[in-house]
Motif scaffolding. Sequence first.
Motif, mmCIF file in Angstrom:
data_model
loop_
_atom_site.group_PDB
_atom_site.id
_atom_site.type_symbol
_atom_site.label_atom_id
_atom_site.label_comp_id
_atom_site.label_asym_id
_atom_site.label_seq_id
_atom_site.Cartn_x
_atom_site.Cartn_y
_atom_site.Cartn_z
ATOM 1 N N GLU A 26 1.024 -1.035 0.025
ATOM 2 C CA GLU A 26 0.222 0.115 -0.537
ATOM 3 C C GLU A 26 1.021 1.080 0.078
ATOM 4 N N LEU A 51 2.805 1.751 -3.459
ATOM 5 C CA LEU A 51 1.348 2.282 -4.430
ATOM 6 C C LEU A 51 1.217 3.479 -4.756
ATOM 7 N N LYS A 57 2.105 7.308 -6.985
ATOM 8 C CA LYS A 57 0.585 8.291 -7.614
ATOM 9 C C LYS A 57 2.127 9.292 -6.822
ATOM 10 N N SER A 100 8.485 -2.546 -6.663
ATOM 11 C CA SER A 100 6.845 -1.370 -5.926
ATOM 12 C C SER A 100 8.470 -0.064 -6.508
#
Length: 269
Positions: free
Chosen positions: A174, A177, A181, A218
């Motif tokens: 999480e 991500l 973003k 990631s």
Amino acid sequence: MFNEERFSSLITTSCVDLDNILGGGINCKEVTEIGGVPGIGKTQIGIQLAVNVQIPLEYGGLGGKAIYIDTEGSFMVERVLQIAEACIEDMSEYSHHFHKDNQAYGVKMHPNSILENIFYFRVCSYTEQIALVNYLDKFVTEHKDVKIIIIDSVTFHFRQDFDDMALRTRLLGEMSLKLMKLARNFCLAVVMLNQVTTKHIEGSFQLTLALGDSWSHSCTNRIILYWNGNERHAYIDKSPSLKSASAPYSVTSRGIRNSTSSSKRIKMV
């Protein structure tokens, strides 16, 4: 999208050889992971980038600000001042050689102003780290001149006190991500510094970057720092746009620079 990539913003590392294999420097809109053994210069590179992102547009920089997230307590204000002073000297020298009709821009800059343009956060647990990453969207919206986020290191609090590995994987996923973003939406660079651990491969233990194989997805680019004899090297281990390559670099009193052997080769040529 093609035009955006062609004219994407880059942050120099102050090492020409390292910039060359990176296509000009650390790319905005991307997440770059830099990992290596203790003492290899990860924090030094992080501090160098926090200073270099502030190089004005007329000197090929972004004129931006930096967010520095310190999880280990390794951020050194005195070291930032040293690197900032060297950066200003370099700009003044550039101005003298290429803009002789202008006053040196370095006269207008001060190391303290470079410090003021680094937003420093000290986090002491993984919950604080997650909370801060969640807050960054709001913070960067209010400070649109931020062009780099540095996490030193992303690993530290996630290697301790975790019995539930599934929870750790979910939290890390999480967080990554959200960082991706941020990089994309605000056209900024995210640089995650990582530690190393040992992994059992084909009957022997080998050094690898921490947090496991799933964590390698990631980031956009992964750079591994290592020793080659007495010389520091950086190796591009993973990138969708850069070919695998390595380059030497040095950690000097002025910051990250070309290695001594590389400088000698340039002089000989």
